[in-house]
Motif scaffolding. Structure first.
Motif, short mmCIF file in Angstrom:
data_model
loop_
_atom_site.label_atom_id
_atom_site.label_comp_id
_atom_site.label_asym_id
_atom_site.label_seq_id
_atom_site.Cartn_x
_atom_site.Cartn_y
_atom_site.Cartn_z
N ILE A 268 0.81 -1.21 0.00
CA ILE A 268 0.00 0.00 0.00
C ILE A 268 0.85 1.27 0.00
O ILE A 268 0.44 2.31 -0.53
CB ILE A 268 -0.96 -0.01 1.22
CG1 ILE A 268 -2.04 1.06 1.07
CG2 ILE A 268 -0.20 0.14 2.53
CD1 ILE A 268 -3.06 0.77 0.00
N ALA A 269 2.05 1.20 0.55
CA ALA A 269 2.92 2.38 0.58
C ALA A 269 3.35 2.81 -0.82
O ALA A 269 3.82 3.94 -1.01
CB ALA A 269 4.15 2.12 1.44
N LEU A 270 3.17 1.92 -1.82
CA LEU A 270 3.62 2.21 -3.19
C LEU A 270 2.50 2.66 -4.11
O LEU A 270 2.77 3.06 -5.25
CB LEU A 270 4.26 0.95 -3.80
CG LEU A 270 5.41 0.31 -3.03
CD1 LEU A 270 5.86 -0.96 -3.75
CD2 LEU A 270 6.57 1.29 -2.86
N THR A 271 1.24 2.61 -3.65
CA THR A 271 0.13 2.70 -4.60
C THR A 271 -0.73 3.95 -4.49
O THR A 271 -1.89 3.94 -4.91
CB THR A 271 -0.77 1.44 -4.48
OG1 THR A 271 -1.31 1.38 -3.15
CG2 THR A 271 0.01 0.19 -4.79
N ALA A 272 -0.21 5.03 -3.93
CA ALA A 272 -0.98 6.28 -3.87
C ALA A 272 -1.35 6.73 -5.28
O ALA A 272 -0.61 6.46 -6.24
CB ALA A 272 -0.16 7.36 -3.17
N PRO A 273 -2.47 7.42 -5.45
CA PRO A 273 -3.44 7.85 -4.44
C PRO A 273 -4.37 6.73 -4.00
O PRO A 273 -4.47 5.71 -4.67
CB PRO A 273 -4.20 8.97 -5.16
CG PRO A 273 -4.17 8.58 -6.60
CD PRO A 273 -2.82 7.95 -6.80
N TYR A 274 -5.08 6.96 -2.88
CA TYR A 274 -5.81 5.90 -2.22
C TYR A 274 -7.32 6.05 -2.29
O TYR A 274 -7.84 7.12 -2.60
CB TYR A 274 -5.37 5.83 -0.75
CG TYR A 274 -3.88 5.60 -0.62
CD1 TYR A 274 -3.31 4.41 -1.04
CD2 TYR A 274 -3.04 6.59 -0.11
CE1 TYR A 274 -1.94 4.18 -0.94
CE2 TYR A 274 -1.67 6.38 0.01
CZ TYR A 274 -1.12 5.17 -0.41
OH TYR A 274 0.23 4.95 -0.32
N LEU A 275 -7.99 4.95 -1.97
CA LEU A 275 -9.44 4.77 -2.00
C LEU A 275 -9.92 4.59 -3.45
O LEU A 275 -9.19 4.88 -4.40
CB LEU A 275 -10.19 5.92 -1.32
CG LEU A 275 -9.77 6.23 0.12
CD1 LEU A 275 -10.68 7.34 0.67
CD2 LEU A 275 -9.83 5.00 1.00
N HIS A 276 -11.14 4.13 -3.59
CA HIS A 276 -11.67 3.86 -4.93
C HIS A 276 -11.73 5.12 -5.77
O HIS A 276 -11.65 5.07 -7.00
CB HIS A 276 -13.07 3.24 -4.83
CG HIS A 276 -14.14 4.23 -4.51
ND1 HIS A 276 -14.35 4.73 -3.22
CD2 HIS A 276 -15.04 4.87 -5.30
CE1 HIS A 276 -15.33 5.60 -3.25
NE2 HIS A 276 -15.77 5.70 -4.48
N ASP A 277 -11.85 6.28 -5.10
CA ASP A 277 -11.96 7.54 -5.83
C ASP A 277 -10.62 8.27 -5.95
O ASP A 277 -10.54 9.37 -6.50
CB ASP A 277 -12.99 8.47 -5.17
CG ASP A 277 -12.71 8.73 -3.70
OD1 ASP A 277 -11.61 8.39 -3.21
OD2 ASP A 277 -13.62 9.26 -3.01
#
Length: 317
Positions: A246-255
């Protein structure tokens, strides 16, 4: 005081098992995953929205599809996706095969047509022989997707956290271990559990407070699983995402509305747990989340950029 290493069997979160997959088919699938000839205008590959350099996701709010079309939702990571109980945010695909087939034909995503794609691949210098060695009927839609799925099955990223769960008390730092205890004590494992630290259930976005009323600008993508079933109980319900890498995959949440892990943790505490997390709790949990960054097998990356493909997505506008 830092707690001792837990027994994996007693934890809601489980260590990753070794990846099992067919090496030869995965190698072929790797080439296809990075091949832009699967898209309608030969500009996009699967890796355009699932970059290995961005944790299997992409560094933009929502995906950019064929002809520059803006997609409706943030692209989830493909890493460790084999361990999700369903695929896509709304769970419309039961498995990796259904997931792999969707974007290729989606007119807003890759906009491909198998009656065009298959002849393109047949004209390649290497694909005919590679397919023939693995599939009696050679290059077909089904075989192309099968190879891509086998490659995706290889994208498993064990981390130091797995070593910790398997009994190595030194695998995590005291700060990371404290973060894991905080992660559990505030209730994050209610949803983020299992092999993928998520991906095991559906959950409503906004359990305790109305996230969408507070955010505003409702879109069809915000309806979540309701778009699949049409059932009112599924409005704003989504598959809980994996927190691995998760630290690599910004931005976050479905939106794609959150740029940082800290803001995301704070937001989830409020809307999903009805907690106003302290700065210390947020910092602690974020430290733990960084320990979920795993190691991608070296064999997962293409040996070199191909004329028809490549790992990096086109630049965001």
């Amino acid at each position: 005081m830092v707690e001792p290493t837990p027994a994996a069997s007693s934890e809601l979160v489980k260590p990753l098992p070794p990846a099992d997959f067919d090496v030869a088919r995965a190698e072929l699938g790797k080439q296809l995953f990075h091949d832009t000839r699967l898209s309608g205008d030969a500009t996009l590959s699967c890796a355009s929205c699932h970059s290995l350099d961005h944790g299997g996701a992409e560094p933009r709010v929502t995906s950019i599809g064929i002809n520059g079309q803006i997609g409706p939702i943030n692209s989830p990571t493909v890493l460790n996706a084999r361990h999700n109980f369903v695929q896509f945010w709304d769970g419309r695909a039961a498995d990796l095969l259904e997931q792999a087939a969707g974007p290729v034909l989606n007119p807003v995503e890759m906009g491909g047509d198998w009656s065009v794609i298959v002849p393109r691949l047949q004209q390649d210098a290497d694909y005919p022989a590679a397919f023939a060695a693995l599939y009696p009927d050679g290059i077909t839609q089904a075989n192309t997707l099968d190879a891509i799925v086998e490659y995706e099955k290889s994208l498993v990223t064990p981390s130091r956290f797995d070593d910790y769960l398997n009994g190595d008390a030194t695998a995590l730092s005291p700060v990371e271990i404290e973060g894991y205890q905080t992660f559990k004590s505030v209730g994050c494992t209610t949803c983020h559990q299992g092999i993928n630290v998520g991906g095991t259930q559906y959950q409503r976005m906004g359990v305790y407070h109305d996230y969408f009323a507070d955010r505003g600008n409702l879109t069809d993508a915000d309806l979540g699983r309701f778009n699949v079933t049409g059932e009112e109980q599924h409005r704003h319900v989504f598959k809980v995402p994996t927190l691995r890498n998760i630290a690599l995959t910004a931005p976050y949440l479905h939106d794609g509305s959150q740029d940082s892990l800290a803001s995301t943790v704070q937001l989830m505490g409020k809307y999903q747990l009805d907690r106003e997390l302290t700065d210390a709790q947020v910092t602690s949990i974020v430290a733990f989340l960084h320990a979920l960054t795993g190691e991608l097998p070296a064999s997962a990356r293409p040996a070199q950029a191909m004329d028809a493909g490549g790992d990096n997505p086109p630049a965001a506008p």
